[in-house]
Design an enzyme around this catalytic site. Structure first.
Site, short mmCIF file in Angstrom:
data_model
loop_
_atom_site.label_atom_id
_atom_site.label_comp_id
_atom_site.label_asym_id
_atom_site.label_seq_id
_atom_site.Cartn_x
_atom_site.Cartn_y
_atom_site.Cartn_z
N HIS A 1 0.80 -1.21 -0.05
CA HIS A 1 0.08 0.05 -0.07
C HIS A 1 0.73 1.38 0.08
O HIS A 1 2.05 1.20 0.67
CB HIS A 1 -0.86 -0.08 1.24
CG HIS A 1 -1.91 0.76 1.00
ND1 HIS A 1 -2.02 2.16 1.07
CD2 HIS A 1 -3.27 0.66 0.74
CE1 HIS A 1 -2.90 2.90 1.15
NE2 HIS A 1 -3.89 1.73 0.87
N PHE B 1 13.61 15.86 7.84
CA PHE B 1 13.01 14.66 7.64
C PHE B 1 13.19 13.62 9.05
O PHE B 1 14.38 13.78 9.44
CB PHE B 1 13.88 14.10 6.56
CG PHE B 1 13.64 12.52 6.15
CD1 PHE B 1 12.25 12.32 6.09
CD2 PHE B 1 14.67 11.43 6.32
CE1 PHE B 1 11.80 10.79 5.95
CE2 PHE B 1 14.18 10.14 6.07
CZ PHE B 1 12.87 9.86 5.67
#
Length: 537
Positions: A82, A167
């Site tokens: 997914h 990040f």
């Protein structure tokens, strides 16, 4: 009425049962949250949780789940089928009952602000919460997925809405926002997967291509074959059931199937569904077939039968309809008492429940007695000539009696806000002003509850007059007691409005409320006298 929001967080973990269970336990531990469904997927390596709660508890539930995810999920090790870009990949908030989309937007922002501050994780806002149009759709946010996120965050255009701008490799990023309720719905076809897919292409909004769109808005869909059921299915997501309701999709599939000479064999709802969506289907079939059904339970049953929702598995309303799932948490301690228990509570040496709660109960009994007489007249052969009048009166009186019941508890809790203000500090001028404002707001709440009782009771008068004129004469005394009880309940609510208005400083507000309350009270006297006059003759 209780506010209900649904939260559907998706976590990038579908294989470790300990982590899946830990997140479930965290959500369930939050007071006011009800965990409705947990759907793990091994190949997708993803688990979808569904839970509901009020605007305050739903944020706490999402936070509790995020804390566990922060401690147990490491995106640096994650692989799955997914699309994803975060440990808590997406966390939407959905209005279900008595709550607006704007409230859900604020809930999503409150969650992002608190989670980013506490856990040091970044958030994008999407769907209705998006502050930039290019960030509205999830696929646009997820482009490049987790693997491309580090590079993407270097672009100022993709700066997070909340949390650190750099990040965070073990977490990634989370998309949160408010969206409409999505219903996953399948219609069974006794045919092939190809035939089911042909039907889906004709109906889904995207159609076959931009040049050949489908007929139904806000619908995504495809066809497949389910070996477990031995049927093909048109499987769809209804992105907005107000635009394309369940029954519209079902009826359109029936038309398409007939053109292909294949049969429709019922349907299924995957996951949970709002009560309104099922009642919309019921009202459609009631009108289409010219039926007379006024009780909610029977309406639900009609919709289940017409849509064939029992075709592949039993459709249990208490397990499938969100409002019924959380009904056990309904905040109606007084209305849930036995009659003896309620009277004893009123008689106890406490100020609440008092006249306001008693007035709501008396008004509800009044409307209920009118409903009873109308129902005893409906369907009786010797009263065939007046059936149209009963058909007009029954739904009104039934609904008003039901709407007045929650006012019994609402009146008792109406002073909570005022008492909170009374307890606020008053050492400085600023504190005194804040305290005064809170107390005034509390008084206005305390006024609105009995005023609502008056408004609801007022809706019953015309129907009660119809019952007095055409109802079963053997029940004349019941109608008389009903009319007098309704008038008394409205009178009692009126007295509560008056006594609380005395403390209101805003003269314009006071005059406006008094004017409306006086009109409602005058109507109650006039209408009650009219009912009693008709019955006396």
């Amino acid at each position: 009425m209780k506010k209900i929001i649904e939260c559907v967080p998706n976590f990038s973990e579908g294989r470790n049962p300990e982590v899946i269970e830990a997140i479930s336990a965290a959500i369930s531990s939050v007071a006011g949250c009800t965990l409705v469904d947990v759907d793990p997927g091994r190949s997708t390596h993803r688990t979808v949780y569904t839970f509901v709660g009020d605007p305050e508890s739903i944020v706490e539930g999402a936070l509790a789940a995020a804390r566990v995810a922060k401690a147990t999920i490491d995106m640096r090790k994650h692989k799955g089928e997914h699309p994803r870009f975060g440990a808590m990949d997406v966390c939407p908030f959905v209005p279900v009952a008595n709550v607006t989309m704007d409230e859900c937007v604020e809930v999503s922002k409150r969650f992002a602000e608190r989670a980013s501050a506490e856990l040091g994780i970044p958030f994008y806002l999407y769907e209705e919460s998006a502050e930039h149009e290019y960030r509205r759709k999830l696929p646009d946010l997820r482009e490049g997925e987790y693997e491309g996120l580090a590079e993407r965050l270097k672009d100022p255009r993709w700066k997070p809405d909340y949390g650190p701008e750099n990040f965070v490799p073990e977490w990634g990023i989370t998309a949160t926002g408010a969206r409409k309720f999505l219903i996953a719905y399948n219609v069974n076809i006794i045919g092939t997967s190809n035939q089911a897919h042909r039907i889906a292409l004709n109906l889904r909004e995207a159609g076959r291509s931009p040049e050949e769109p489908g007929r139904l808005k806000d619908v995504k869909g495809m066809g497949w074959y389910v070996d477990e059921y031995n049927v093909a299915q048109v499987t769809v997501n209804l992105n907005d059931f107000q635009v394309t309701p369940i029954h519209v999709l079902f009826e359109e599939v029936k038309k398409e199937a007939a053109a292909l000479q294949v049969a429709v064999a019922g349907s299924e709802i995957v996951g949970v569904v709002p009560r309104e969506a099922i009642l919309m289907a019921a009202e459609y079939y009631i009108e289409k077939e010219n039926l007379f059904i006024y009780e909610e339970e029977q309406k639900i049953r009609l919709a289940v039968e017409r849509l064939g929702l029992n075709s592949v598995a039993p459709f249990k309303p208490k397990e499938k309809i969100i409002e019924y799932i959380v009904a056990g948490e309904r905040d109606e301690p007084l209305a849930s008492l036995t009659l003896r228990g309620f009277i004893e509570e009123v008689a106890a040496r406490t100020s609440a429940p008092g006249g306001g709660s008693a007035s709501a109960a008396i008004a509800a009994i009044g409307a209920g007695l009118g409903a009873m007489v109308a129902k005893l007249t409906w369907g009786v052969r010797k009263f065939d000539a007046v059936q149209s009048h009963m058909k007009e009166a029954i739904p009104v009186l039934h609904e008003v009696s039901q709407q007045l019941i929650p006012m019994i508890d609402a009146d008792t809790s109406a002073f909570n806000e005022y008492m909170e203000g009374l307890r606020m500090p008053k050492s400085t001028e600023k504190e005194r002003e804040a305290r005064k404002a809170k107390m005034q707001a509390g008084l206005k709440t305390a006024i609105q509850v009995p005023l609502t009782t008056m408004r609801l009771g007022d809706k019953a008068w015309d129907a009660l007059i119809v019952v007095a004129q055409y109802g079963n004469p053997a029940s004349r005394s019941d109608s008389q007691v009903g009319a007098k009880s309704l008038e008394t309940g409205i009178w009692g609510a009126y007295q509560n409005v008056l006594i609380n208005l005395e403390g209101i400083k805003d003269s314009a507000y006071r005059d406006e409320i008094l004017s409306e309350a006086d009109v409602l009270m005058s109507r109650a006297r006039t209408k009650c006298a009219e009912v009693l006059k008709i019955l006396g003759e």
